[in-house]
Structures are given as structure tokens and as C-alpha cells.
Design an enzyme around this catalytic site. Structure first.
Site, PDB file in Angstrom:
ATOM      1  N   ASP A 227       0.848  -1.191   0.000  1.00  0.00           N
ATOM      2  CA  ASP A 227       0.000   0.000   0.000  1.00  0.00           C
ATOM      3  C   ASP A 227       0.883   1.240   0.000  1.00  0.00           C
ATOM      4  O   ASP A 227       2.117   1.145  -0.038  1.00  0.00           O
ATOM      5  CB  ASP A 227      -0.951  -0.002   1.194  1.00  0.00           C
ATOM      6  CG  ASP A 227      -2.280   0.693   0.874  1.00  0.00           C
ATOM      7  OD1 ASP A 227      -2.251   1.814   0.322  1.00  0.00           O
ATOM      8  OD2 ASP A 227      -3.348   0.130   1.183  1.00  0.00           O
ATOM      9  N   GLY A 249       4.729   1.345  -1.620  1.00  0.00           N
ATOM     10  CA  GLY A 249       4.957   1.666  -3.026  1.00  0.00           C
ATOM     11  C   GLY A 249       3.752   2.326  -3.660  1.00  0.00           C
ATOM     12  O   GLY A 249       2.816   2.756  -2.987  1.00  0.00           O
ATOM     13  N   ASP A 250       3.773   2.370  -4.986  1.00  0.00           N
ATOM     14  CA  ASP A 250       2.747   3.022  -5.789  1.00  0.00           C
ATOM     15  C   ASP A 250       2.290   2.038  -6.850  1.00  0.00           C
ATOM     16  O   ASP A 250       3.052   1.665  -7.738  1.00  0.00           O
ATOM     17  CB  ASP A 250       3.335   4.278  -6.441  1.00  0.00           C
ATOM     18  CG  ASP A 250       2.337   5.046  -7.299  1.00  0.00           C
ATOM     19  OD1 ASP A 250       1.241   4.515  -7.576  1.00  0.00           O
ATOM     20  OD2 ASP A 250       2.668   6.180  -7.706  1.00  0.00           O
ATOM     21  N   PHE A 251       1.041   1.582  -6.771  1.00  0.00           N
ATOM     22  CA  PHE A 251       0.602   0.550  -7.712  1.00  0.00           C
ATOM     23  C   PHE A 251       0.439   1.059  -9.134  1.00  0.00           C
ATOM     24  O   PHE A 251       0.237   0.281 -10.062  1.00  0.00           O
ATOM     25  CB  PHE A 251      -0.656  -0.185  -7.250  1.00  0.00           C
ATOM     26  CG  PHE A 251      -1.830   0.664  -6.801  1.00  0.00           C
ATOM     27  CD1 PHE A 251      -2.209   1.818  -7.454  1.00  0.00           C
ATOM     28  CD2 PHE A 251      -2.578   0.247  -5.702  1.00  0.00           C
ATOM     29  CE1 PHE A 251      -3.296   2.558  -7.043  1.00  0.00           C
ATOM     30  CE2 PHE A 251      -3.682   0.986  -5.271  1.00  0.00           C
ATOM     31  CZ  PHE A 251      -4.051   2.138  -5.954  1.00  0.00           C
ATOM     32  N   HIS A 269     -12.683   0.524  -7.757  1.00  0.00           N
ATOM     33  CA  HIS A 269     -13.809   1.472  -7.843  1.00  0.00           C
ATOM     34  C   HIS A 269     -13.387   2.898  -7.489  1.00  0.00           C
ATOM     35  O   HIS A 269     -14.151   3.840  -7.721  1.00  0.00           O
ATOM     36  CB  HIS A 269     -14.981   1.004  -6.974  1.00  0.00           C
ATOM     37  CG  HIS A 269     -14.802   1.193  -5.505  1.00  0.00           C
ATOM     38  ND1 HIS A 269     -15.871   1.212  -4.635  1.00  0.00           N
ATOM     39  CD2 HIS A 269     -13.697   1.370  -4.725  1.00  0.00           C
ATOM     40  CE1 HIS A 269     -15.443   1.399  -3.395  1.00  0.00           C
ATOM     41  NE2 HIS A 269     -14.125   1.493  -3.429  1.00  0.00           N
TER      42      HIS A 269
END
Length: 358
Positions: A227, A249-251, A269
Site C-alpha cells: 500500500d 509503493g505506488d501501484f 472502484h
């Protein structure tokens, strides 16, 4: 939530509306709302519940003992007369049982106002940033852009950007997600077959509550919680999740590689279709050969059937710019990211489903 409301001053026009609405199978919640639209309860109930939670009323009461208003007021440092009137109103709606003279006790419904109740609604009902965004939401329907501007009307950033810079907002969001997961789709931990999963990566897994439930149901597996860095910092401060390692991290950039099972639970969503495809591509690039992706989301019925996902869709549009999707919508974004929809599993006693993609 079901409440019984008795009124003694219903006009003939309102009666006619109710009869007509019933004949046309209007949603009962909408029927009640429109019947009471000129009554203060419609506007006051959400605020009355929020105030009760902020005062901690339910936290100092239980369901087995009737407690005097004076005692409750002393315990929470409230004015006895004002508190008695609040309890009387919420009692009529089913949250408390009793009266101002003899005292009140919690009902099963009222117990959900307690912060420690497993089905608590407390964090969600005090969600001021959502209420503020909705006050400006007319602009969303003019422009298509989210109305969230910092949560306090200050124009201080987008929904997740604020969480990264304001610890209080981040913690409040994590509490809401914990409540929401436990209330709406915790059952997925038992409903899904995890026997073929060795390493489970929860992408955007918040505080790891659901992943922890899954690892309890599948003790042979190991977990990775992924996350935003500010989320992982909070998880690590609390000791992490047993059987699980945490990775910040950064998805939109990349997710940890090698896991054979990926989870995206109530994540997609939050985002537009293009953004959701980018997240799914990060997953596909990192997924082990032969692995599977499990997406837990509500599916909007494509035939006009009543479903709470339609209301959540408006909420996502206003808060984050995202959207709820139907089966065809998920199939489309999965295919664009290189996945194919394999099957859909309904989660028992939940409006959510598990979409399995490979």
C-alpha cells in the site's frame, strides 16, 4: 439498516404518494424519504448519529442494563437534558430502548454505534470529509470531476493525496476501511478456495485486516501487504500482520513480483477506467506464471435491478472520480490489461462478489 418510524401527521397527498410509490415498486427507503422530506428527521438523523458517536454514548452503555440519562451524561460529560432528548429521538428510531424518565439501554442496532462492536458503523458515520464533498457535489455533475478538495473545503488536494500528507485523515480512512471490510466482505476469507495459493499479495490492502483473515483461513500461505508508504508506516508501527511482510509503493508504477495470488479489494472502484487498467497492468506484470487475480468489488446489475452499488457509484464519482462497474465493465478493463475474466463468486450475505481473472 431498518428502522420503524410512526407518524401521526401524514397528509392525504403524502398517503397518495406512498400508495402510488408502492404500486410502482419504488425502493422503500426512497418512499420513506420522500414522505418525510418536509420533516426534520430526514436532515437531522445523520447528524444525530454522528453526535452520539462523537460523544461516545453507546460506548458507555450496554444492552442488558437500563442506565439513567443522568449517569450516561456524567460518564460522557454531556448536558443531561440535551442528552435525554437525543436518546429519545434515536430511541424512537430503534437505536436505544427506554425513556428519559427511567433511562435507556442499547438495542442490537444501537450496539453498532460502539467503536468496539465487530459490526460498528462509528467511523463511517463520522466521515466529515464525505459530507463536505457532497455539499459541493453539484459541480461534479456539471464537470464530471470529483468534488473532494482536501476534506475541509481548503482546496488542499485530492482524496488520496490528503491521506499522504495528513496523518489524522489517513488514520480515519484506515478505520473506515477496517469497518467496511469487516462489515461487508470479510466472508471472502472463508468463501474462496486458497489451497492453490502459496504467496498472496494484497494490493492496496490498507491495514491488512482482510489479508490477516485470509492467512488465518489458509495458514500454509504467506502474505505480502502492499500500500501507500504512509499506510505501511502505520501498519509497521502497530506490529504488522502475522505471517505477512509489508511493502510500500505506488501501484501505478509497480507492485512486488512473484506472488501467485493477487488481491484487489475495493480498490478499482476508486479510479477511472484508464487508471484501473494501469493498476491491473502492474498486477499482470508482477503475477507469477499460472497465477490468478481476485478482485473484490460490488457488481452493478445491468438490468436496472435495485442494488446499493448504484449509490456507491455516485459516492465514488464525487469523492475520488472513480466508479462502480458491472460485469461487462470489469471484463473490459481486465481484457485491456491482459487478463481474462475466469469466473465470478458471490460472497455469502454480502453485496460484494469475487471476480477471478487469469
Amino acid at each position: 439498516m431498518t428502522t420503524h418510524i410512526e407518524t401521526t401527521d401524514t397528509t392525504s397527498a403524502e398517503t397518495t404518494f406512498a400508495e402510488t410509490a408502492s404500486a410502482e415498486t419504488t425502493d422503500k427507503i426512497v418512499e420513506d424519504y420522500l414522505t418525510l422530506v418536509d420533516d426534520s428527521m430526514v436532515a437531522v438523523l445523520p447528524h444525530a448519529l454522528r453526535i452520539a458517536i462523537e460523544l461516545g454514548v453507546a460506548d458507555v452503555m450496554d444492552s442488558s442494563t437500563t442506565q439513567s440519562v443522568a449517569t450516561t451524561a456524567e460518564l460522557i460529560d454531556a448536558d443531561p437534558d440535551a442528552l435525554g432528548r437525543l436518546l429519545s429521538a434515536l430511541g424512537a428510531a430503534g437505536f436505544f430502548a427506554g425513556d428519559s424518565a427511567t433511562g435507556f439501554r442499547l438495542t442490537a442496532l444501537g450496539a453498532r454505534l460502539r467503536r468496539d462492536d465487530p459490526h460498528s458503523l462509528s467511523a463511517s458515520l463520522v466521515n466529515a470529509e464525505s459530507q463536505l464533498a457532497w455539499l459541493r457535489a453539484t459541480d461534479t455533475f456539471r464537470t464530471g470531476a470529483a468534488s473532494f478538495d482536501g476534506g475541509d473545503g481548503s482546496g488542499g488536494g485530492d482524496f488520496f493525496g490528503v491521506k499522504n500528507t495528513q496523518r489524522g485523515a489517513n488514520l480515519a480512512f484506515l478505520r473506515r476501511m477496517r469497518e467496511r471490510t469487516g462489515r461487508l466482505y470479510r466472508q471472502a476469507a472463508e468463501a474462496v478456495d486458497w489451497s492453490g495459493s502459496e504467496t498472496i499479495l494484497d494490493i492496496g490492502g490498507a491495514d491488512g485486516f482482510l489479508l490477516g483473515e485470509i492467512l488465518t483461513a489458509a495458514p500454509h500461505a504467506s502474505g505480502i501487504l502492499f500500500d501507500r508508504p504512509t499506510v505501511i508506516d502505520e501498519v509497521n508501527l502497530r506490529g504488522g500482520v502475522p505471517g505477512c511482510r509489508t511493502v510500500p509503493g505506488d501501484f501505478f508504477v509497480a507492485v512486488p513480483a512473484g506472488a501467485d495470488t493477487h488481491l484487489l479489494c475495493s480498490v478499482l472502484h476508486d479510479w477511472t477506467d484508464d487508471q484501473a487498467v494501469d493498476i491491473l497492468r502492474s498486477s499482470r506484470h508482477a503475477l507469477a506464471p499460472g497465477g490468478r487475480l481476485l478482485v473484490i468489488e460490488m457488481l452493478v446489475p445491468e438490468d436496472g435491478t435495485r442494488h446499493i452499488s448504484r449509490w456507491s457509484d455516485l459516492g465514488m464519482m464525487v469523492l475520488t472520480g472513480g466508479r462502480e462497474r458491472g460485469r461487462a465493465g470489469f471484463a473490459r478493463i481486465l481484457e485491456a490489461a491482459g487478463y481474462r475474466m475466469h469466473r465470478v463468486l458471490a460472497i455469502p450475505e454480502s453485496p460484494f462478489s469475487v471476480i477471478e481473472a487469469r
